[in-house]
Enzyme design. Structure first.
Site, short mmCIF file in Angstrom:
data_model
loop_
_atom_site.label_atom_id
_atom_site.label_comp_id
_atom_site.label_asym_id
_atom_site.label_seq_id
_atom_site.Cartn_x
_atom_site.Cartn_y
_atom_site.Cartn_z
N CYS A 128 -8.76 -4.28 -3.37
CA CYS A 128 -7.53 -3.62 -3.82
C CYS A 128 -6.67 -3.20 -2.63
O CYS A 128 -7.18 -2.68 -1.63
CB CYS A 128 -7.87 -2.39 -4.67
N HIS A 182 0.83 -1.21 0.00
CA HIS A 182 0.00 0.00 0.00
C HIS A 182 0.87 1.27 0.00
O HIS A 182 0.68 2.17 -0.82
CB HIS A 182 -0.90 -0.03 1.24
N GLU A 183 1.84 1.30 0.89
CA GLU A 183 2.69 2.50 0.99
C GLU A 183 3.56 2.65 -0.27
O GLU A 183 3.78 3.77 -0.74
CB GLU A 183 3.55 2.47 2.26
N HIS A 227 1.63 4.38 -2.85
CA HIS A 227 1.65 5.85 -2.68
C HIS A 227 2.96 6.44 -3.22
O HIS A 227 2.95 7.53 -3.78
CB HIS A 227 1.51 6.22 -1.21
N HIS A 276 -5.79 6.57 -2.87
CA HIS A 276 -6.61 5.48 -2.34
C HIS A 276 -7.63 5.06 -3.39
O HIS A 276 -7.97 5.83 -4.29
CB HIS A 276 -7.30 5.90 -1.03
N CYS A 277 -8.07 3.82 -3.28
CA CYS A 277 -8.91 3.22 -4.31
C CYS A 277 -10.11 2.59 -3.62
O CYS A 277 -10.01 2.17 -2.47
CB CYS A 277 -8.08 2.15 -5.01
#
Ligand SMILES: [Zn+2]
Ligand SMILES: [Zn+2]
Length: 172
Positions: free
Chosen positions: A144, A128-129, A132, A138-139
């Site tokens: 996801c 996740h990071e 970014h 964000h999704c």
């Protein structure tokens, strides 16, 4: 290359599992870098937490031209101004990201230790990071990895993968 950097003590089984899991992630090699000490500043004694900015600065100071990304692993609780705690943080479109381990453990909540679940949660937070750092927002696609999670339930419900829409935006 993705450089995994323990910030202070981090369990070795976690580090070696992540190195293996992240190797070849988005066609990048994963390597474990030398551990760095905990930040000398930014520890709030009352909260018993590190402030995220101090952790970021620790990573920013690492010199490693081969590293496309540097992912810090911090086994100390951490907060960001305005937030009681964080699971991780990333420099958007930047080089550094880190994940915060204590709250990803079942024991933190008085539950029985589950090393596998712990590792999966860390992996999802890292992916996740990293998303970014590649500019992904964000999704809202179910499953996801870029779904926003402010609870472990959200983390456990999502996968460690980017949905097709997010994947399209990745540079690799
Ligand atoms: Zn996020
Ligand atoms: Zn997505």
């Amino acid at each position: 290359m993705i450089l995994l950097v323990p910030i202070g003590p981090v369990p070795i089984y976690v580090i070696s599992w992540l190195e293996d899991k992240l190797n070849d992630f988005e066609n990048l090699e994963a390597k474990v870098g030398k551990a760095v000490p905990l930040p000398r500043t930014g520890y709030d004694k009352e909260r018993q937490q590190f402030e995220a900015e101090a952790v970021s600065q620790t990573l920013q100071a690492i010199q490693c031209p081969e590293a496309e990304r540097i992912v810090g692993l911090l086994d100390q609780d951490c907060y960001s101004p305005g937030l009681n705690f964080i699971f991780g943080q990333a420099d958007i479109n930047g080089r550094e990201a880190f994940v915060v381990l204590p709250r990803l453990r079942q024991n933190f909540y008085g539950l029985e230790e589950d090393k596998n679940l712990f590792k999966q949660r860390i992996l999802k937070e890292i992916v996740h990071e990293l998303g970014h750092t590649w500019g992904l927002p964000h999704c809202d696609q179910p499953g996801c990895v870029m779904l926003f999670s402010d609870s472990l339930r959200d983390t456990d419900d999502k996968s460690a993968e980017f949905c097709p829409r997010c994947r399209e935006k990745l540079p690799h």
